[in-house]
Design an enzyme around this catalytic site. Structure first.
Site, PDB file in Angstrom:
ATOM      1  N   GLU A   1       0.829  -1.210   0.000  1.00  0.00           N
ATOM      2  CA  GLU A   1       0.000   0.000   0.000  1.00  0.00           C
ATOM      3  C   GLU A   1       0.860   1.255   0.000  1.00  0.00           C
ATOM      4  O   GLU A   1       1.209   1.770   1.073  1.00  0.00           O
ATOM      5  CB  GLU A   1      -0.939   0.031   1.214  1.00  0.00           C
ATOM      6  CG  GLU A   1      -2.118  -0.906   1.146  1.00  0.00           C
ATOM      7  CD  GLU A   1      -3.049  -0.742   2.346  1.00  0.00           C
ATOM      8  OE1 GLU A   1      -2.660  -0.044   3.324  1.00  0.00           O
ATOM      9  OE2 GLU A   1      -4.155  -1.304   2.322  1.00  0.00           O
TER      10      GLU A   1
ATOM     11  N   GLU B   1      -6.380  -7.300  -0.571  1.00  0.00           N
ATOM     12  CA  GLU B   1      -6.763  -7.054   0.827  1.00  0.00           C
ATOM     13  C   GLU B   1      -8.077  -6.297   0.842  1.00  0.00           C
ATOM     14  O   GLU B   1      -8.237  -5.295   0.150  1.00  0.00           O
ATOM     15  CB  GLU B   1      -5.677  -6.253   1.547  1.00  0.00           C
ATOM     16  CG  GLU B   1      -6.009  -5.926   3.009  1.00  0.00           C
ATOM     17  CD  GLU B   1      -4.900  -5.106   3.671  1.00  0.00           C
ATOM     18  OE1 GLU B   1      -3.717  -5.403   3.408  1.00  0.00           O
ATOM     19  OE2 GLU B   1      -5.222  -4.170   4.419  1.00  0.00           O
TER      20      GLU B   1
END
Length: 588
Positions: free
Chosen positions: A150, A238
């Site tokens: 991320e 995710e």
């Protein structure tokens, strides 16, 4: 060495336990065909963070066998305390355990460089790690490389893309074809930004989409749709059912909307996370077994919902029977002996007499049955049901949706294979017809339905612990009136939302499961809740069927666990418009 040699023999022979993943336009193909994977992400691997205890083969085995997961993700923490930079050997070893177990279970596995700052570090650390992974596992079809978890609010073109191209080049020098997934800015949400300037010159590249249903809604699906329209493939490595910080309750509506979006666009996904941290995103309650074998009570609300999603992701849709028999009433009909259906699946049941039940029921699903009704009149329809939580609702209707005969709330029985019987009385016309059970509220199983004539009123209750409704200790808002039900006497009526009745000093002889029956009548239906006097805990709720009259009586029931001793019970009224004649407790 023997294992490695075996894998290379399989590779050279062109035989694999899982199909290769490849990118074609905006689709990730499985063995050259459209489709998607569903599975689980582990929590950060960092030493001392709590999630690392689940990095073992037993949990992988359990996710495959019990959850039907086709995918796991090893989220190797990088720069934070206890992560790869502090303990490279320890964290890499945890990843390898999960990867080896996934390969042994014929699953796909994501090797995740779980970082927020990968492009700011020495790139050689990520490059060398992925070169080892590619050298050791690139010959399998199982492994997927996620090279940047991320990125935060940084530039795609200036920060993320150059880093990604460098790592991809190193992997492709060793492994020419396994899927590589690239993180996108703003915690892997700005997939649209990446789609305007995608990585060129390499095959089988996809882009990371992360979302949490409690925070991210339609606006993020719009960004994802833009990315798809621009021709890049997405992978939701995710996602969560709760808020982006991992806390809050499950947002069922947005979770369902996201699952519909992923399914319709063939986007694979891994849920965050397999961990017992005390937060909403965890699949497990604190203290859950570190080797799998989790019962329903070990799973959080999120864990139970995600398990259901994953178990039903791959299909197993039962075929429509080629020969749908007409069943003459009265009769018991096995739920799996359906004529037509939408969305349901069939599984083995542990209920009495075994066989199969229908499960994986989501709102909008339905199943139909052809029946022959000998004469017009009232019929008691009993349903054998099981559910993990509340919110399930069934509706009995004519195939096609009209007329609707009645609705029932599905009680929480505590487990997908803990069964109870609920019932309603409906009016059916004589003749052959096709009825349907529509799913208005999701997450319950059905084993059978039993339809019997109710034109002959049943005898008043003589066994078990019987409480006449008018013999309340305290009440709020109700009135008493004469009843025409069998046995005569009085019933409680004028029941409106918010009213209640309390019955004190009821002697429960022994602890255990009890069938609690309620003798009710209603003109339009309603809802009752059975609870400890005072409102906590609530043992369960039941929908009151429309009996077509204030003195047309039927019996509905639920199963609850009660402790021995003198108890104070209450009947609450979430939805009014019904009468109550008696309550009966029978030990199972």
């Amino acid at each position: 060495m023997a294992l490695l040699t075996g894998w290379w023999l399989l590779h050279s022979a062109g035989v694999f336990a899982v199909d290769p993943l490849s990118v074609n336009g905006n689709q990730i193909l499985i063995g050259g065909q459209p489709g998607s994977l569903a599975g689980n992400s582990y929590f950060w691997s960092n030493n001392g963070w709590g999630g690392e205890k689940y990095y073992n083969a037993s949990t992988v085995n359990w996710l495959k066998s019990d959850w039907n997961s086709t995918l796991v993700r090893a989220a190797m923490g990088v720069e934070d305390g206890g992560g790869y930079f502090e303990d490279p050997a320890g964290n890499e070893a945890k990843v390898r355990v999960v990867v080896d177990a996934a390969i042994a279970n014929d699953m796909y596995v994501i090797i995740d460089w779980h970082s927020h700052y990968a492009h700011t570090h020495d790139w050689s650390q990520a490059i060398n790690f992925f070169k080892r992974m590619a050298s050791d596992y690139g010959h399998t079809n199982n492994v997927i490389y996620e090279i940047y978890n991320e990125p935060k609010q940084v530039s795609w073109s200036s920060d993320v893309k150059p880093y990604a191209e460098s790592v991809i080049s190193a992997i492709r020098a060793i492994d020419p074809d396994n899927l590589i997934i690239v993180g996108t800015p703003t915690w892997s949400q700005d997939v649209d930004e990446a789609s305007y300037n995608p990585i060129r010159g390499y095959a089988n590249i996809a882009y990371t989409l992360h979302f949490y249903a409690g925070t991210h809604g339609q606006y993020l699906r719009d960004k994802a749709q833009t990315a798809l329209n621009n021709g890049i493939a997405l992978f939701a490595t995710e996602w969560g059912t709760v808020n982006a910080d991992g806390n809050g309750g499950v947002n069922h509506g947005e979770t369902d909307s996201w699952m519909d979006f992923l399914k319709s666009n063939n986007i694979s996904h891994a849920n965050w996370s397999i961990n017992d941290k005390n937060e909403g995103a965890s699949a497990l309650w604190p203290g859950a077994n570190t080797g799998g074998g989790w019962s329903a009570s070990s799973l959080t609300e999120s864990g139970n919902k995600v398990r259901q999603i994953i178990r039903s992701w791959g299909g197993n849709t039962p075929p429509t029977p080629s020969d749908c028999d007409i069943v003459t009433l009265p009769a018991r009909i096995e739920a799996e002996d359906l004529c037509e259906m939408s969305g349901v699946q069939i599984e083995s049941t542990t209920d009495v007499d075994g066989g199969s039940n229908v499960g994986y029921l989501d709102a909008g699903d339905w199943m139909s049955y052809k029946i022959s009704v000998p004469s017009s009149g009232g019929y008691t329809v009993s349903y054998r049901v099981a559910a993990m939580g509340t919110g399930g609702v069934l509706q009995l209707e004519r195939r096609g949706g009209s007329p609707v005969y009645g609705q029932l709330d599905i009680p929480n029985t505590g487990d997908w294979q803990s069964w109870t019987t609920i019932q309603q009385t409906v009016q059916l016309d004589a003749g052959e017809q096709e009825i349907a059970i529509a799913v208005l509220g999701p997450a319950w199983n059905l084993n059978w339905l039993d339809i019997q004539s109710s034109n002959n009123n049943p005898d008043p209750p003589s066994e078990g612990i019987v409480i006449e409704a008018e013999n309340y200790t305290y009440m709020g808002g109700v009135q008493v009136e004469p009843t025409s039900d069998i046995g005569g006497g009085q019933n409680v009526g004028w029941i409106d939302v918010g009213d209640w009745m309390a019955y004190h000093d009821i002697d429960i002889p022994s602890s255990g499961n009890y069938t609690v029956e309620f003798r009710v009548a209603a003109l339009d239906g309603g809802t009752l809740s059975f609870e400890r006097a005072g409102g906590n805990p609530v043992y369960g709720t039941l929908g009151i069927p429309d009996t077509d009259g204030w003195q047309n009586w039927t019996t509905i029931s639920m199963t609850v666990y009660l402790d021995a001793g003198r108890q104070n019970f209450g009947v609450g009224v979430p939805q009014g418009g019904w009468n109550l004649n008696w309550i009966r407790f029978t030990r199972q």
